[in-house]
Design an enzyme around this catalytic site. Structure first.
Site, short mmCIF file in Angstrom:
data_model
loop_
_atom_site.label_atom_id
_atom_site.label_comp_id
_atom_site.label_asym_id
_atom_site.label_seq_id
_atom_site.Cartn_x
_atom_site.Cartn_y
_atom_site.Cartn_z
N HIS A 82 -12.61 -7.13 -5.17
CA HIS A 82 -12.08 -6.90 -3.84
C HIS A 82 -12.77 -7.86 -2.89
CE1 HIS A 82 -9.55 -4.03 -1.60
NE2 HIS A 82 -10.29 -4.38 -0.55
N ASP A 161 -8.04 6.61 3.25
CA ASP A 161 -8.37 5.22 3.63
C ASP A 161 -7.14 4.51 4.14
OD1 ASP A 161 -9.86 2.68 3.75
OD2 ASP A 161 -8.47 2.13 2.16
N ARG A 168 -7.47 1.68 12.22
CA ARG A 168 -8.54 0.76 12.66
C ARG A 168 -7.96 -0.56 13.13
NH1 ARG A 168 -11.63 0.03 7.43
NH2 ARG A 168 -12.53 -1.74 8.52
N SER A 183 -14.31 2.07 3.11
CA SER A 183 -12.90 1.77 2.83
C SER A 183 -12.77 1.11 1.47
CB SER A 183 -12.35 0.85 3.94
OG SER A 183 -11.19 0.21 3.53
N LYS A 187 -11.54 3.09 -2.32
CA LYS A 187 -10.37 2.60 -3.08
C LYS A 187 -10.77 2.24 -4.50
CE LYS A 187 -8.87 -0.69 -0.15
NZ LYS A 187 -8.94 -0.50 1.27
N1 URA Z 1 -10.78 -4.54 2.92
C1 URA Z 1 -10.64 -3.20 2.83
O1 URA Z 1 -10.10 -2.69 1.86
N2 URA Z 1 -11.12 -2.44 3.81
C2 URA Z 1 -11.71 -2.97 4.89
O2 URA Z 1 -12.13 -2.23 5.74
C3 URA Z 1 -11.86 -4.37 4.98
C4 URA Z 1 -11.37 -5.15 3.98
#
Ligand code: URA
Length: 433
Positions: A82, A161, A168, A183, A187
């Protein structure tokens, strides 16, 4: 429990208890707490921060807000990656098929665009037919059958999320260590991988502007990884200038396809090789980072990585004729060059400005419900350290109207700074944490 008391507490900078955080997450997800109260709490968190205990509680509450996938029947070593977000960041689209073509399963849930940073799910959707909204069964089946699935957050995975992330974006609370760390990790925990490699970007086009901020975020995510028994490695990468040359959805897919066929800009290559080498190591398929990078180059050169990408696109309903012939992607109506007003060496190419221009052109969302224009964006011609003569083309803007094109050209001029002295190419990989 009373949401107003929770709001009072966080406004005053006090630490929230686990049960208060769980109450908020549960009731915002099910719609009992309205957006305006959630927005107030998120803003208070953004301003006052959170303790490590609060961040862990928030992460686990968000991960537990939906299903938690168990992928152990597919493999003991599922890896995920990620990015904390960037401009022109198409690394997942290149790297995931590479890793899968090495026989390592990749099960990845990607985000939408946030602020000026693009989202992998949006980019994948620019391939006609590509379905990012699979059921859990289809997602698992694809990972089992072809070792890869790339989806968006539409399954019942970390739905809290999904809601908080979208909120946000519209209240200027994208940049916050507790919110980004929880966040991303919620995930990752929900999607079932037990090994996670994180690209923590820093610089003008990232949420973390300095290396110190990025390191702080990296350490927090490593800590959450440790707590949740997910082996986690963070690579801090530079996002002072956009990654690669393309910014915008169709344009980035085209750049990713070329990269998978071996035509890869140096900065993208550095990130792909480094992140990939650690993914291979975490998946217990090779401890030596140098050798792992060679394995990656091999599957690019022998066509296996590209073949895997086509398999992925086809399996998720995408039209592979676009991948086979990138000329088929829709082009913007107005393509206008940005001409240099000075001679010299490019000293700065502000990724933040480029990201903003791209959003203004329609490649990203200003409001939750905005529809993205896949054809628009920017293709860079000159990047940091390149020599430029007055009148040279610095970049092209791809726009839907002449007015938008003119405005984008003007703004892109502000992204470039020049110097008369030679400039060293900046490093892309800054640190492994
Ligand atoms: N990627 C994400 O999944 N969440 C964030 O808050 C920022 C980048």
């Amino acid at each position: 429990m009373d949401i107003l008391k929770i709001l009072d507490k966080k406004r005053e900078g006090k630490e929230l208890e686990k049960k208060e955080i769980e109450f908020f997450v549960e009731n915002y997800t099910n719609g009992t707490i309205p957006d305006y109260q959630a927005a107030a709490l998120i803003m208070a968190i953004c301003i006052n921060g959170m303790t490590a205990d609060e961040i862990l509680s928030l992460t686990m509450a968000m991960a537990n807000s939906g299903d938690i996938l168990d992928l152990k029947d597919i493999s003991k070593n599922i890896v995920d990656k990620h990015s904390t977000g960037g401009v022109g960041d198409k690394v997942t689209i290149i790297l995931a098929p590479i890793i899968a073509s090495l026989g390592i399963p990749v099960a990845k849930m990607s985000g939408r665009g946030l602020g000026i940073t693009g989202g992998t799910a949006d980019k994948l959707e620019s391939i006609p037919g590509y379905n990012v909204n699979l059921s859990i069964e289809e997602f698992k089946k694809n990972v089992k059958d072809i070792k890869i699935s790339l989806i968006s957050q539409t399954l019942n995975l970390a739905p809290a999320d999904k809601k908080i992330y979208a909120l946000r974006d519209t209240i200027s609370c994208a940049k916050s260590v507790p919110l980004i760390a929880s966040s991303i990790m919620s995930k990752k925990i929900a999607a079932g991988a037990n090994h996670i490699v994180l690209d923590v970007t820093c610089g003008s086009g990232a949420f973390m502007k300095t290396k110190a901020e990025a390191k702080n975020l990296a350490k927090m995510m490593n800590l959450i990884g440790e707590w949740s028994k997910r082996e986690t490695k963070c690579i801090i990468t530079s996002m002072d200038e956009p990654l690669g040359y393309a910014v915008g959805n169709n344009l980035e897919i085209i750049e990713a396809v070329k990269a998978l066929k071996g035509d890869m800009p140096e900065d993208i290559k550095e990130v792909v090789l480094t992140l990939g080498a650690y993914m291979i190591r975490l998946a217990k398929k090779g401890d030596n980072i140098v050798e792992n990078k060679e394995k990656i180059l091999k599957v690019i050169n022998n066509g296996k990585a590209f073949k895997k990408f086509k398999e992925l696109v086809e399996k998720q309903g995408g039209d592979i004729s676009y991948i086979e012939d990138i000329e088929k992607f829709e082009k913007a109506k107005y393509i206008m060059p940005v001409l240099s007003e000075k001679s010299g060496f490019v000293e700065k190419l502000d990724a933040n400005i480029v990201g903003q221009v791209s959003v203004d052109l329609g490649a990203g969302r200003k409001q939750k419900e905005d529809i993205i224009d896949n054809a628009v964006g920017i293709t860079l011609v000159k990047k940091i350290s390149d020599e430029v003569k007055k009148g040279d083309i610095l970049a092209y803007v791809h726009a839907s109207t002449p007015e938008k094109a003119t405005e984008a050209v003007e703004n892109m001029q502000k992204a470039y700074k020049f110097t008369s002295k030679k400039v060293k190419k900046p490093n892309t990989i800054l640190e492994v944490v």
